[in-house]
Design a protein around this motif. Structure first.
Motif, mmCIF file in Angstrom:
data_model
loop_
_atom_site.group_PDB
_atom_site.id
_atom_site.type_symbol
_atom_site.label_atom_id
_atom_site.label_comp_id
_atom_site.label_asym_id
_atom_site.label_seq_id
_atom_site.Cartn_x
_atom_site.Cartn_y
_atom_site.Cartn_z
ATOM 1 N N GLN A 1 -23.360 27.737 17.931
ATOM 2 C CA GLN A 1 -23.810 27.398 16.577
ATOM 3 C C GLN A 1 -22.964 26.306 15.941
ATOM 4 O O GLN A 1 -23.493 25.402 15.289
ATOM 5 N N SER A 2 -21.666 26.380 16.103
ATOM 6 C CA SER A 2 -20.765 25.440 15.419
ATOM 7 C C SER A 2 -20.485 24.183 16.218
ATOM 8 O O SER A 2 -20.099 23.161 15.649
ATOM 9 N N GLY A 3 -20.642 24.221 17.540
ATOM 10 C CA GLY A 3 -20.301 23.075 18.373
ATOM 11 C C GLY A 3 -18.840 23.000 18.756
ATOM 12 O O GLY A 3 -18.430 22.034 19.415
ATOM 13 N N LEU A 4 -18.020 23.984 18.373
ATOM 14 C CA LEU A 4 -16.596 23.994 18.675
ATOM 15 C C LEU A 4 -16.335 24.768 19.960
ATOM 16 O O LEU A 4 -16.964 25.800 20.195
ATOM 17 N N PRO A 5 -15.412 24.323 20.794
ATOM 18 C CA PRO A 5 -15.054 25.117 21.977
ATOM 19 C C PRO A 5 -14.408 26.438 21.572
ATOM 20 O O PRO A 5 -13.808 26.565 20.504
ATOM 21 N N VAL A 6 -14.526 27.430 22.440
ATOM 22 C CA VAL A 6 -14.012 28.760 22.123
ATOM 23 C C VAL A 6 -12.488 28.781 22.047
ATOM 24 O O VAL A 6 -11.904 29.672 21.431
ATOM 25 N N SER A 7 -11.834 27.813 22.672
ATOM 26 C CA SER A 7 -10.371 27.789 22.679
ATOM 27 C C SER A 7 -9.786 27.096 21.458
ATOM 28 O O SER A 7 -8.566 26.924 21.381
ATOM 29 N N THR A 8 -10.619 26.701 20.483
ATOM 30 C CA THR A 8 -10.100 26.031 19.286
ATOM 31 C C THR A 8 -10.141 26.910 18.047
ATOM 32 O O THR A 8 -9.742 26.458 16.976
ATOM 33 N N PHE A 9 -10.628 28.134 18.153
ATOM 34 C CA PHE A 9 -10.691 28.980 16.964
ATOM 35 C C PHE A 9 -10.433 30.428 17.353
ATOM 36 O O PHE A 9 -10.525 30.811 18.523
ATOM 37 N N ARG A 10 -10.114 31.223 16.354
ATOM 38 C CA ARG A 10 -9.943 32.662 16.517
ATOM 39 C C ARG A 10 -10.772 33.365 15.452
ATOM 40 O O ARG A 10 -11.127 32.780 14.421
ATOM 41 N N LEU A 11 -11.056 34.634 15.672
ATOM 42 C CA LEU A 11 -11.822 35.440 14.746
ATOM 43 C C LEU A 11 -10.926 36.518 14.153
ATOM 44 O O LEU A 11 -10.080 37.093 14.841
ATOM 45 N N LEU B 1 -11.479 40.778 7.298
ATOM 46 C CA LEU B 1 -10.928 40.563 5.958
ATOM 47 C C LEU B 1 -9.518 41.090 5.817
ATOM 48 O O LEU B 1 -8.763 40.631 4.965
ATOM 49 N N THR B 2 -9.151 42.070 6.630
ATOM 50 C CA THR B 2 -7.796 42.611 6.562
ATOM 51 C C THR B 2 -6.802 41.771 7.358
ATOM 52 O O THR B 2 -5.681 42.217 7.597
ATOM 53 N N ASP B 3 -7.216 40.556 7.780
ATOM 54 C CA ASP B 3 -6.361 39.618 8.521
ATOM 55 C C ASP B 3 -5.913 40.196 9.858
ATOM 56 O O ASP B 3 -4.780 39.991 10.301
ATOM 57 N N VAL B 4 -6.785 40.942 10.494
ATOM 58 C CA VAL B 4 -6.532 41.469 11.832
ATOM 59 C C VAL B 4 -7.296 40.615 12.827
ATOM 60 O O VAL B 4 -8.505 40.444 12.710
ATOM 61 N N GLN B 5 -6.588 40.069 13.796
ATOM 62 C CA GLN B 5 -7.208 39.184 14.769
ATOM 63 C C GLN B 5 -8.033 39.980 15.766
ATOM 64 O O GLN B 5 -7.639 41.062 16.209
ATOM 65 N N LEU B 6 -9.197 39.430 16.142
ATOM 66 C CA LEU B 6 -10.076 40.052 17.127
ATOM 67 C C LEU B 6 -9.810 39.429 18.488
ATOM 68 O O LEU B 6 -9.902 38.207 18.648
ATOM 69 N N TYR B 7 -9.482 40.260 19.461
ATOM 70 C CA TYR B 7 -9.166 39.778 20.800
ATOM 71 C C TYR B 7 -10.397 39.856 21.693
ATOM 72 O O TYR B 7 -11.241 40.749 21.546
#
Length: 525
Positions: free
Chosen positions: A119-129, A132-138
Motif C-alpha cells: 500500500q505505501s510503496g516502502l520496503p519492509v526493512s524501512t519501517f516498524r509497527l 498505542l502503548t509504544d510496544v513494538q510488533l515483531y
C-alpha cells in the motif's frame, strides 16, 4: 441555479445556490429520493455525487468545480468494507486502512507488514509497527499475541532522520533524495537500494535512471539496515525482494524496460519464493509486462561467432557475475577489517543495536554550520550481501536502550478497551478520508518539474518595495504552517484533484485547480 440529478433511472431538477456545498446537496437528494442507507458493522454504505467523471467531495462548493445552471450530476449509492484496523504512516502523515474480514486479526505481523508495504510503496526493512502503548510488533509473533482487536490503530515509524529522504523517494524528487543521503558509506548504500525499490514501485523513471548511473543494481536485494548486528536468519522474507520484482508486481513497464536494458541478468533474477519477473507478472495478471518479458526470454543473443538462446546466455552471465562478486568480496575481506560488537554493547532481541525508529525529522537534529549540498557520488563497486550487514564504527556511542518486556495479552486488553472507545468515533471520519484519497489519482501520476537550485535573475518591478521578497517569504512560511503542506505540495494536490475530472478539457481542469488553491488561501485568511 437549476441542476439535474440522475438517480436510479430517474431525473429530478434541483434549485440550489452556487455557494452551496456538496454535502448539503446530498442531504437534499436523500430527502427527495427517500434514500435509506443501511448501517452495518462490516460494510459502509454512502451516497456519491459525480460530475465530469470525478467524485465530488462534501466540503466543495458547486461553483468551485465549474458546475453551472443546467448541469447534470450523477448520484450513486456505493458500499465499502469497513477497515479492520488503521495504520498511521509517519512518513506521509496518512492513515492507511486495512480492509478485509475479521480473520486478518489472526495473521502474523510479518504478513501485515507485507500488506502495508504494497500500500505505501516502502520496503519492509524501512519501517516498524507499534501499538498505542509504544510496544513494538515483531515479525515472528501473531497479532492476537498483542491483543489487537477490530478498530485498533497502529503506527508505522521509520528511522530517525529518514522522513525527508523517504518522502523525496515517494515523490520522485532526485535532488531531495541526493541531499538527504547519509554520510556513512554502508548506510548510504542501503538508502540507495531503498530509493531504487520505491522508484520501481511507483514508476519514477528519472529517479531510477539516476540511481542506476550511480551503480545501484536492480537485481540486488534491498536487505536490512546495517544497524542489524546479528539474527539475520529471522529477517522478513520480503527483505530479499529486488527492485525488478516490485516493478513486475506494480506493472511498471517502462521501469522494467529500463532495468532489462541496463542488464539482461534481471530476466533471471529470482525473489525469495523462487519466482522470476515473468512468473510474478503472470500471477498478477499484467499482460503488457508478460508480453514484453516473454519476448525477451524467447529471443536470441547474437555474438561475434555464434548465437545463443537467451536462457543459455543468462546462465553464462550469471556464472561470470557470481565469480566477480566472490573475488570482490575476498578483496574487501582482506583490505578492510570487519567491525564487530564489543563486550558491554546492548542489542535488541531482533538483532539491532540502535532503537532510533521514532520517525523524528532531520530538522530536529543539530544542523552543521555549513549547508547540506548534493554529494557527487561515484560508481559503486560490486559488493556482497555480507558487507551490507557490517557494523557501525566503534567511535559512535551506543545509547542506553529501554528494557524489553515480554508479550502478555492480558496486560494490553484494558489499555485497548480504553483506546478503542476513542478510536470508534473516528472510524467514519477515517472512511471519509479514505474515500477522498481514493478519488485522487496515485502519487506518481502527476509530477511537477523539479525545483532548480540555480540563481536565476528575478524580474524587477518598478513599484516593488525593498522588503517585498521578505513579505513573500513570510507569507509562504505562514501558508505552510497553517495548511500543513508547502505551496508546491498544495499545487500538486489541487492539480491531482482537478485531473480526476476526466470528461473536462485540460484548460477547464486547470481552472478548477486554481479555484481550489484560492479556496485554501481564503479559508486560512
Amino acid at each position: 441555479m437549476r441542476v439535474f440529478v440522475y438517480f436510479d433511472g430517474s431525473c429530478e431538477p434541483f434549485d440550489i445556490l452556487p455557494e452551496q456545498t456538496v454535502g448539503a446537496m446530498k442531504q437534499m437528494v436523500k430527502e427527495n429520493f427517500l434514500v435509506q442507507l443501511s448501517d452495518d458493522k462490516q460494510v459502509w454504505h454512502y451516497l456519491e455525487l459525480s460530475y465530469g467523471g470525478a467524485a465530488l467531495q462534501d466540503s466543495w462548493a458547486l461553483c468551485d468545480v465549474g458546475i453551472t445552471s443546467g448541469s447534470a450530476i450523477r448520484c450513486l449509492i456505493k458500499s465499502e468494507r469497513r477497515p479492520v484496523m488503521h495504520v498511521f504512516n509517519a512518513v506521509t502523515g496518512e492513515t492507511l486502512p486495512v480492509t478485509g474480514s475479521e480473520a486478518l486479526l489472526r495473521m502474523s505481523v510479518a504478513r501485515l507488514k507485507t500488506l502495508l508495504s504494497v500500500q505505501s510503496g516502502l520496503p519492509v526493512s524501512t519501517f516498524r509497527l507499534s501499538i498505542l502503548t509504544d510496544v513494538q510488533l515483531y515479525d515472528c509473533n501473531q497479532l492476537q499475541d498483542y491483543a489487537i482487536e477490530g478498530g485498533t490503530a497502529l503506527r508505522m515509524d521509520t528511522w530517525d532522520g529518514w522522513v525527508e529522504f523517504l518522502h523525496g523517494c515517494l515523490l520522485g524528487h532526485r535532488l531531495t533524495v541526493q541531499s538527504h543521503l547519509s554520510e556513512e558509506k554502508l548506510v548510504m548504500r542501503f538508502q540507495l537500494r531503498v530509493a531504487l525499490y520505491i522508484a520501481a514501485s511507483l514508476g519514477h523513471l528519472d529517479l531510477a535512471g539516476w540511481l542506476l548511473e550511480r551503480g545501484v543494481h536492480a537485481e540486488e536485494p534491498v536487505g536490512v539496515h546495517p544497524y542489524r548486528q546479528w539474527c539475520h536468519q529471522t529477517a522478513h522474507r520480503d527483505a530479499g525482494k529486488c527492485p525488478i520484482h516490485v516493478a513486475a508486481e506494480s506493472s511498471q513497464l517502462l521501469i522494467l524496460k529500463l532495468f532489462i536494458t541496463r542488464s539482461l541478468l534481471n530476466l533471471a533474477c529470482q525473489d525469495p519464493g523462487g519466482r522470476d519477473p515473468l512468473k510474478i507478472a503472470i500471477q498478477h495478471g499484467h499482460r503488457d509486462c508478460v508480453r514484453y518479458l516473454a519476448n525477451k526470454l524467447c529471443s536470441v543473443v547474437s555474438l561475434p561467432n555464434m548465437s545463443l538462446p537467451m536462457r543459455v546466455y543468462l546462465q553464462m552471465k550469471r556464472w561470470v557475475s557470481l565469480a566477480q562478486k566472490r573475488v570482490a568480496s575476498n578483496r574487501c575481506q582482506y583490505t578492510t577489517a570487519p567491525l564487530k560488537a564489543r563486550v558491554g554493547d546492548m542489542l535488541l532481541v531482533d538483532g539491532f543495536n540502535q532503537p532510533q525508529m521514532s520517525s523524528k525529522s532531520r530538522k530536529t537534529e543539530p544542523k552543521p554550520r555549513r549547508g547540506i549540498r548534493p554529494k557527487a557520488l561515484q560508481h559503486l563497486p560490486p559488493i556482497s550481501n555480507l558487507l551490507s550487514v557490517s557494523h557501525l564504527p566503534s567511535k559512535r556511542a551506543t545509547p542506553q536502550l529501554p528494557s524489553l518486556q515480554s508479550v502478555n495479552p492480558g496486560v494490553f486488553k484494558e489499555t485497548h478497551k480504553r483506546c478503542k472507545q476513542d478510536i470508534k468515533h473516528r472510524d467514519d471520519g477515517a472512511l471519509d478520508r479514505k474515500k477522498e484519497e481514493d478519488s485522487i489519482p496515485c502519487r506518481g501520476k502527476f509530477v511537477l518539474p523539479p525545483v532548480t537550485r540555480e540563481r536565476l535573475p528575478k524580474p524587477v518591478f518598478v513599484c516593488s518595495s525593498p522588503n517585498a521578497s521578505n513579505i513573500l517569504t513570510a507569507s509562504l512560511e505562514s501558508f505552510s504552517q497553517h495548511c500543513g503542506r508547502t505551496p508546491r505540495e498544495n499545487a500538486i494536490y489541487c492539480l491531482s484533484l482537478a485531473s480526476t475530472f476526466t470528461e473536462k478539457p485540460w484548460s477547464k481542469q486547470l481552472s478548477i485547480a486554481r479555484t481550489l488553491v484560492r479556496k485554501h488561501v481564503h479559508s486560512m485568511a
